[in-house]
Write a protein that holds these residues in place. Structure first.
Motif, PDB file in Angstrom:
ATOM      1  N   LEU A   1       0.850  -1.175   0.000  1.00 36.09           N
ATOM      2  CA  LEU A   1       0.000   0.000   0.000  1.00 36.09           C
ATOM      3  C   LEU A   1       0.894   1.236   0.000  1.00 36.09           C
ATOM      4  CD1 LEU A   1      -2.957   0.237  -0.143  1.00 36.09           C
ATOM      5  CD2 LEU A   1      -3.073   0.404   2.317  1.00 36.09           C
ATOM      6  N   ASN A   2       0.746   2.068  -0.984  1.00 33.72           N
ATOM      7  CA  ASN A   2       1.643   3.200  -1.137  1.00 33.72           C
ATOM      8  C   ASN A   2       1.132   4.405  -0.359  1.00 33.72           C
ATOM      9  OD1 ASN A   2       3.280   5.241  -1.913  1.00 33.72           O
ATOM     10  ND2 ASN A   2       2.687   5.230  -4.058  1.00 33.72           N
ATOM     11  N   PHE A   3       1.701   4.620   0.807  1.00 37.80           N
ATOM     12  CA  PHE A   3       1.247   5.730   1.623  1.00 37.80           C
ATOM     13  C   PHE A   3       1.662   7.078   1.080  1.00 37.80           C
ATOM     14  CE2 PHE A   3      -1.074   4.566   5.333  1.00 37.80           C
ATOM     15  CZ  PHE A   3      -0.948   3.194   5.333  1.00 37.80           C
ATOM     16  N   ALA A   4       2.589   7.073   0.172  1.00 34.27           N
ATOM     17  CA  ALA A   4       3.017   8.355  -0.388  1.00 34.27           C
ATOM     18  C   ALA A   4       2.250   8.686  -1.658  1.00 34.27           C
ATOM     19  CB  ALA A   4       4.510   8.309  -0.675  1.00 34.27           C
ATOM     20  N   GLN A   5       1.228   7.900  -1.965  1.00 39.12           N
ATOM     21  CA  GLN A   5       0.503   8.070  -3.217  1.00 39.12           C
ATOM     22  C   GLN A   5       0.018   9.500  -3.401  1.00 39.12           C
ATOM     23  OE1 GLN A   5       0.161   7.327  -6.195  1.00 39.12           O
ATOM     24  NE2 GLN A   5      -1.070   5.476  -6.070  1.00 39.12           N
ATOM     25  N   GLY A   6      -0.626  10.031  -2.372  1.00 41.67           N
ATOM     26  CA  GLY A   6      -1.156  11.389  -2.484  1.00 41.67           C
ATOM     27  C   GLY A   6      -0.050  12.393  -2.724  1.00 41.67           C
ATOM     28  N   ALA A   7       1.039  12.239  -1.961  1.00 41.30           N
ATOM     29  CA  ALA A   7       2.133  13.188  -2.082  1.00 41.30           C
ATOM     30  C   ALA A   7       2.785  13.109  -3.457  1.00 41.30           C
ATOM     31  CB  ALA A   7       3.162  12.936  -0.985  1.00 41.30           C
ATOM     32  N   MET A   8       2.920  11.884  -3.968  1.00 40.16           N
ATOM     33  CA  MET A   8       3.526  11.731  -5.294  1.00 40.16           C
ATOM     34  C   MET A   8       2.669  12.405  -6.349  1.00 40.16           C
ATOM     35  SD  MET A   8       4.793   7.799  -4.907  1.00 40.16           S
ATOM     36  CE  MET A   8       4.971   7.442  -6.619  1.00 40.16           C
ATOM     37  N   ALA A   9       1.348  12.196  -6.217  1.00 43.93           N
ATOM     38  CA  ALA A   9       0.441  12.808  -7.178  1.00 43.93           C
ATOM     39  C   ALA A   9       0.531  14.329  -7.098  1.00 43.93           C
ATOM     40  CB  ALA A   9      -0.985  12.350  -6.898  1.00 43.93           C
ATOM     41  N   MET A  10       0.594  14.831  -5.875  1.00 40.92           N
ATOM     42  CA  MET A  10       0.685  16.274  -5.689  1.00 40.92           C
ATOM     43  C   MET A  10       1.954  16.800  -6.346  1.00 40.92           C
ATOM     44  SD  MET A  10       2.655  18.471  -3.585  1.00 40.92           S
ATOM     45  CE  MET A  10       3.155  17.432  -2.244  1.00 40.92           C
ATOM     46  N   PHE A  11       3.050  16.128  -6.114  1.00 40.57           N
ATOM     47  CA  PHE A  11       4.329  16.558  -6.652  1.00 40.57           C
ATOM     48  C   PHE A  11       4.292  16.595  -8.179  1.00 40.57           C
ATOM     49  CE2 PHE A  11       8.545  17.501  -5.325  1.00 40.57           C
ATOM     50  CZ  PHE A  11       9.351  17.220  -6.403  1.00 40.57           C
ATOM     51  N   ALA A  12       3.779  15.527  -8.760  1.00 36.86           N
ATOM     52  CA  ALA A  12       3.708  15.461 -10.220  1.00 36.86           C
ATOM     53  C   ALA A  12       2.846  16.585 -10.766  1.00 36.86           C
ATOM     54  CB  ALA A  12       3.141  14.102 -10.638  1.00 36.86           C
ATOM     55  N   THR A  13       1.750  16.851 -10.075  1.00 36.41           N
ATOM     56  CA  THR A  13       0.858  17.912 -10.540  1.00 36.41           C
ATOM     57  C   THR A  13       1.524  19.269 -10.430  1.00 36.41           C
ATOM     58  OG1 THR A  13      -0.979  16.599  -9.742  1.00 36.41           O
ATOM     59  CG2 THR A  13      -1.442  18.876 -10.297  1.00 36.41           C
ATOM     60  N   TYR A  14       2.288  19.474  -9.379  1.00 35.00           N
ATOM     61  CA  TYR A  14       3.000  20.743  -9.250  1.00 35.00           C
ATOM     62  C   TYR A  14       3.956  20.943 -10.418  1.00 35.00           C
ATOM     63  CZ  TYR A  14       1.654  22.896  -4.861  1.00 35.00           C
ATOM     64  OH  TYR A  14       0.983  23.554  -3.878  1.00 35.00           O
TER      65      TYR A  14
ATOM     66  N   MET B   1       3.947   8.958 -13.464  1.00 28.96           N
ATOM     67  CA  MET B   1       4.317   7.592 -13.826  1.00 28.96           C
ATOM     68  C   MET B   1       5.812   7.369 -13.640  1.00 28.96           C
ATOM     69  SD  MET B   1       2.105   6.788 -17.211  1.00 28.96           S
ATOM     70  CE  MET B   1       0.478   6.091 -17.065  1.00 28.96           C
ATOM     71  N   LEU B   2       6.582   8.351 -14.057  1.00 33.76           N
ATOM     72  CA  LEU B   2       8.028   8.248 -13.901  1.00 33.76           C
ATOM     73  C   LEU B   2       8.386   8.100 -12.424  1.00 33.76           C
ATOM     74  CD1 LEU B   2      10.679   8.411 -15.449  1.00 33.76           C
ATOM     75  CD2 LEU B   2      10.716  10.854 -14.988  1.00 33.76           C
ATOM     76  N   LEU B   3       7.770   8.943 -11.627  1.00 40.76           N
ATOM     77  CA  LEU B   3       8.014   8.900 -10.182  1.00 40.76           C
ATOM     78  C   LEU B   3       7.637   7.535  -9.618  1.00 40.76           C
ATOM     79  CD1 LEU B   3       9.027  10.886  -8.116  1.00 40.76           C
ATOM     80  CD2 LEU B   3       6.718  11.690  -7.767  1.00 40.76           C
ATOM     81  N   GLY B   4       6.515   7.014 -10.093  1.00 39.27           N
ATOM     82  CA  GLY B   4       6.068   5.714  -9.612  1.00 39.27           C
ATOM     83  C   GLY B   4       7.068   4.624  -9.949  1.00 39.27           C
ATOM     84  N   GLY B   5       7.507   4.612 -11.191  1.00 38.08           N
ATOM     85  CA  GLY B   5       8.461   3.596 -11.600  1.00 38.08           C
ATOM     86  C   GLY B   5       9.762   3.695 -10.827  1.00 38.08           C
TER      87      GLY B   5
END
Lengths: 355, 236, 298
Positions: C40-53, C77-81
């Motif tokens: 479970l990726n607890f940083a999911q929200g933060a990663m999404a926020m970062f990418a959107t920024y 996606m890049l961040l996720g990989g």
């Protein structure tokens, strides 16, 4: 000699061990300048919280991201009471905070004991994320954004007599708060040390490692797990109240989600499930402001810039990641001769779910 | 064929395999026998690349298998039906079969048809979750899943485990037929030495990690010492 | 009809759905990552926020909305990989608490980093569709083209993801890799590649959620995604971590709950909407939500 004392399994030896360590720390506070004393005091308060968290995650195997929430409960309980009853003795305020923490721990535990792993973490995350908005919204009770003032840490007269000279009051106050915090921490550490060795402690570990076997031995799983939560929350409440008292106020921003992350980092860094680990965590916290400033100056970052202001978050987050990847058992597990001196008998060898 | 030379595997301080050497000739069934803990499963897992040996080699024809990733070994045509069958319970029968066919260039439709023809029971239950299958059905599924990939080598780890004697007999018969018809190289790990030796061409006996005997099936079966000490079969 | 559509109840339903859609997408991204990796990726929200920024800074340079979306999703996606390769890879086989803690640390780093790079202010993307509510015969209906776009987008993505997992070869491999990694490898499936793909897909969907949130009226603040992540997580847990449809339903449910609590009970309690649903769900299923958190089976 200290090592010999700690190694023994009797309550008396633990008592003496804690007394000696506390005395040593108190002696240190006398030597330190007032600024460092205040930082140490904060560190002691945080060490209490870390100990509770360490107990929860390391000994009962339940991960919680919500301890900043429990800190807030304790702090606000103390704050709200002190707001209405200004002359309450300090002991009562702290006691109240502890009880408030325990109750909130129980409330959270009830739905949580059947949850595992990520679900439990998510549940506790939800709790601690909700704390700030609630504190902000229920203005009449919590004082909203402005928060509440807490003034219970006035230095008693008899203590002040020891100080003289131009900065007597400042020195006395700083000294008093530091000594008080260390003293309270010492007491809580003593209780926890006993808890580690008690039947409850062993039951916790059994439930953590093999709940089927535990049930067969007649251990009530839910109750044991709830108890773990309550104790951790009680510690957090006490630590939170102490922390706020040291700052003389409690506000919604005092306990953000990032504090939970910081707690986790400090706990993992120090060493999960150990007394010494909590002490290390507290010490690191005391110096974290200095640490961050140091890093800023090393890398040439302007502390007032965006980067500088957020350096703490970056450093702590990165530390957590690195520690978990490379030293998951924390600094306590690093085998050097100096480490051996401080490694407490109470170290949980198969520390919970962290290998 | 599969050639194992001086294979040694350690699990920490425990020596699971010690300098094991044998050959599994092409198109034949080679039985690997021995008591629990003898190292039979470790041997198969090493051939499949799940375990890295301390020393020694495994060759598949000219190709050295040691050092290759498990999935690549599988793609070379080495099918491994693991201990416990490894049937993925949360998926359906057909999904498990499809998985088997994915990594090799086989036509899925005809592959499925073939396996359903060979194992009609699977065809009947193709849309059912595997958690509902019996032991015998799971074994069939595991075999079918390995076969659909048209392997050249088949590693079978205790296929008779937990199965009733009649089903075991049927299973062994099927393995023998498959070996003949598909010209497969089969390495059959079994605790049930009797039924394995009946269909095997040759055998290797492991005891505490070492190969203590090998040879053609008949002579291994007839060897009284072996039977008594290593196969747990009473001397009659 | 028009009176009905502009009634207070419908107003709240539309409002709840509008916010719920964002939760659904986050929930969906968690379902994806759970179904393909059992982490479970607890940083999911933060990663999404970062990418959107990152996407939003590109907007400052004058590119259009849709490019922002594409960039944000790509960065996500890049961040996720990368995250999977660098942070999660070393942790396979270790206790399941380790990736949780590492991701929590990552969460902290990302939020602090975002605040450091782009300052702690709310940022906005100009919406692609009008956010002006419709008028039907003179009555205000709290629907706008923007809300409709959100809902269609979310439903579309949900259908694509559900279809992917259920009907395609890739989906089958993704599921198998999470359910039984060792067996999958024996079948020739490149499990580690599947795990990375799972993270990439999940991060992409999460990024879309953040983009929608940023285009909405409230914009995006570095720590906003915390609350949204929590809601998304609860939605996924309640709706079923194995079910994309359940995740979406869960998200809408929480959005509606929050909206109705806000409107009919007290605005103060609204942040608790998610927790309330979680507790209620637990009471209905007292044995706990999916207590068989299946470890990584062989």
């Amino acid at each position: 000699m200290i090592r010999t004392f700690l190694r023994q399994e009797t309550t008396l030896s633990r008592f003496l061990g804690v007394v000696v360590l506390t005395a040593v720390t108190l002696a240190i506070t006398i030597v330190l300048p007032p600024v460092a004393d205040s930082e140490l005091a904060g560190g002691a308060a945080i060490a209490i919280v870390i100990l509770g968290l360490s107990w929860l995650i390391g000994w009962s195997g339940q991960i919680s991201l919500g301890n900043s929430g429990f800190m807030a409960v304790g702090a606000y309980a103390a704050g709200i009471w002190a707001h209405h009853h200004a002359t309450t003795p300090l002991i009562f305020t702290l006691f109240l905070a502890t009880v408030a923490g325990a109750i909130s721990g129980l409330i959270i535990a009830i739905p949580s004991t059947r949850l595992r792993g990520p679900y439990l973490a998510g549940m506790t995350l939800a709790f601690s994320a909700a704390v700030t908005p609630i504190a902000q919204n229920f203005t009449s009770v919590t004082g909203g954004e402005g928060g509440l003032f807490m003034n219970s840490l006035a230095t008693p007269g008899w203590f002040g007599h020891f100080f003289s000279g131009p900065n007597a009051t400042i020195n006395a106050n700083a000294q008093w708060t530091a000594d008080l915090a260390v003293f309270v921490a010492g007491i809580t550490f003593f209780f926890m040390a006993n808890l580690f060795h008690s039947r409850t402690g062993r039951a916790m570990r059994l439930v953590r490692d093999n709940d089927v076997a535990a049930e067969l031995m007649g251990v009530n799983l839910s109750r044991t797990r709830s108890l773990a939560f309550m104790i951790a929350a009680a510690y957090a409440g006490l630590g939170g109240a102490l922390y706020s008292l040291l700052q003389a106020s409690v506000r919604p921003e005092t306990f953000p989600l990032t504090l939970s992350i910081t707690l986790l980092t400090l706990m993992v860094l120090g060493g999960i499930g150990t007394l010494s680990g909590a002490v290390i965590g507290g010490i690191i916290f005391s110096f974290s402001a200095n640490l961050v400033a140091h890093v800023n100056s090393l890398t040439g970052v302007n502390p007032t810039s965006n980067l500088g202001a957020n350096m703490q978050g970056i450093i702590f987050g990165a530390l957590l990641i690195l520690t978990m990847l490379f030293v998951p058992r924390g600094l306590v597990s690093i085998k050097t001769p100096v480490r051996r001196l401080f490694r407490s008998r109470h170290q949980v060898v198969e520390a919970g779910e962290v290998h | 064929m599969i050639i194992v030379e001086d294979l040694s595997v350690n699990y920490g301080a425990v020596r699971a395999l010690r300098d094991v050497s044998f050959e599994a000739p092409t198109g034949q069934i080679t039985a690997v026998l021995g008591a629990n803990g003898a190292g039979k499963t470790t041997l198969l897992r090493t051939i499949s690349g799940l375990v890295t040996p301390k020393s020694g080699t495994v060759h598949f024809g000219e190709q050295l298998l040691i050092g290759l990733a498990t999935e690549n070994i599988a793609r070379l045509g080495v099918g491994h039906v693991p201990e416990g069958r490894g049937v993925i319970e949360e998926l359906t029968v057909e999904e498990n079969l499809r998985l088997g066919a994915l990594s090799r260039k086989v036509d899925i439709a005809s592959g499925l048809a073939d396996q359903y023809a060979r194992f009609p029971v699977l065809g009947e239950r193709r849309k059912k979750l595997c958690s509902t299958l019996s032991g015998g059905e799971r074994q069939m599924l595991a075999m079918a899943r390995a076969l659909i990939a048209k392997p050249r080598v088949l590693l079978l780890d205790e296929p008779s485990l937990g199965l009733a004697p009649q089903i075991t007999a049927q299973l062994m018969k099927t393995i023998h037929e498959l070996c003949e018809s598909e010209h497969l190289t089969v390495i059959l790990v079994e605790q049930n030495a009797k039924s394995a030796l009946r269909i095997a061409h040759s055998a290797v006996v492991l005891h505490l990690g070492s190969a203590v005997a090998s040879g053609d099936a008949a002579s291994v079966a007839a060897n009284d010492d072996l039977r008594r000490y290593y196969l747990g079969v009473a001397v009659e | 009809m028009s009176a009905f559509l502009s009634s207070s109840i419908m107003h709240n339903i539309f409002g709840g759905v509008a916010q719920g859609v964002v939760y659904s997408l986050v929930a969906l991204s968690l379902v994806i990552i759970w179904q393909s990796t059992h982490v479970l990726n607890f940083a999911q929200g933060a990663m999404a926020m970062f990418a959107t920024y990152v996407g939003m800074t590109e907007i400052d340079r004058g590119i259009g909305y849709w490019w922002c979306v594409i960039i944000s999703v790509a960065v996500g996606m890049l961040l996720g990989g990368l995250t999977e390769r660098v942070l999660i890879r070393p942790l396979y086989g270790k206790p399941e608490i380790n990736p949780i803690v590492v991701m929590v640390g990552f969460l902290g780093v990302l939020e602090a980093l975002a605040a450091a790079i782009w300052t702690s202010t709310t940022r906005n993307i100009t919406e692609p569709f009008s956010q002006i509510f419709f008028h039907d015969h003179g009555n205000l209906v709290y629907l706008s083209p923007f809300i409709i776009y959100q809902v269609i987008l979310a439903l579309g993505i949900m259908l694509i993801i559900a279809g992917l997992f259920r009907y395609t070869k890739l989906g089958l491999q993704l599921r198998a890799s999470a359910l039984a990694p060792e067996v999958s490898r024996l079948l020739g499936i490149r499990v580690s590649r599947m795990l990375t793909i799972g993270w990439i897909l999940s991060a992409g969907v999460g990024a879309i959620a953040a983009v929608i949130q940023a285009s909405g009226s409230f914009g995006l603040f570095p720590t906003d995604m915390d609350g949204i992540f929590v809601a998304g997580f609860i939605a996924a847990a309640v709706g079923g971590l194995e079910s994309p449809i359940g995740a979406v339903a869960g998200g809408l449910l929480i959005g509606l709950a929050e909206q109705f609590i806000l409107a009919y009970w007290s605005p103060n309690v609204a942040p608790l909407g998610g927790i309330i649903i979680l507790v209620v769900a637990l009471m209905i299923r007292p044995q706990g939500l999916f207590t068989k958190v299946a470890g990584r089976r062989v």
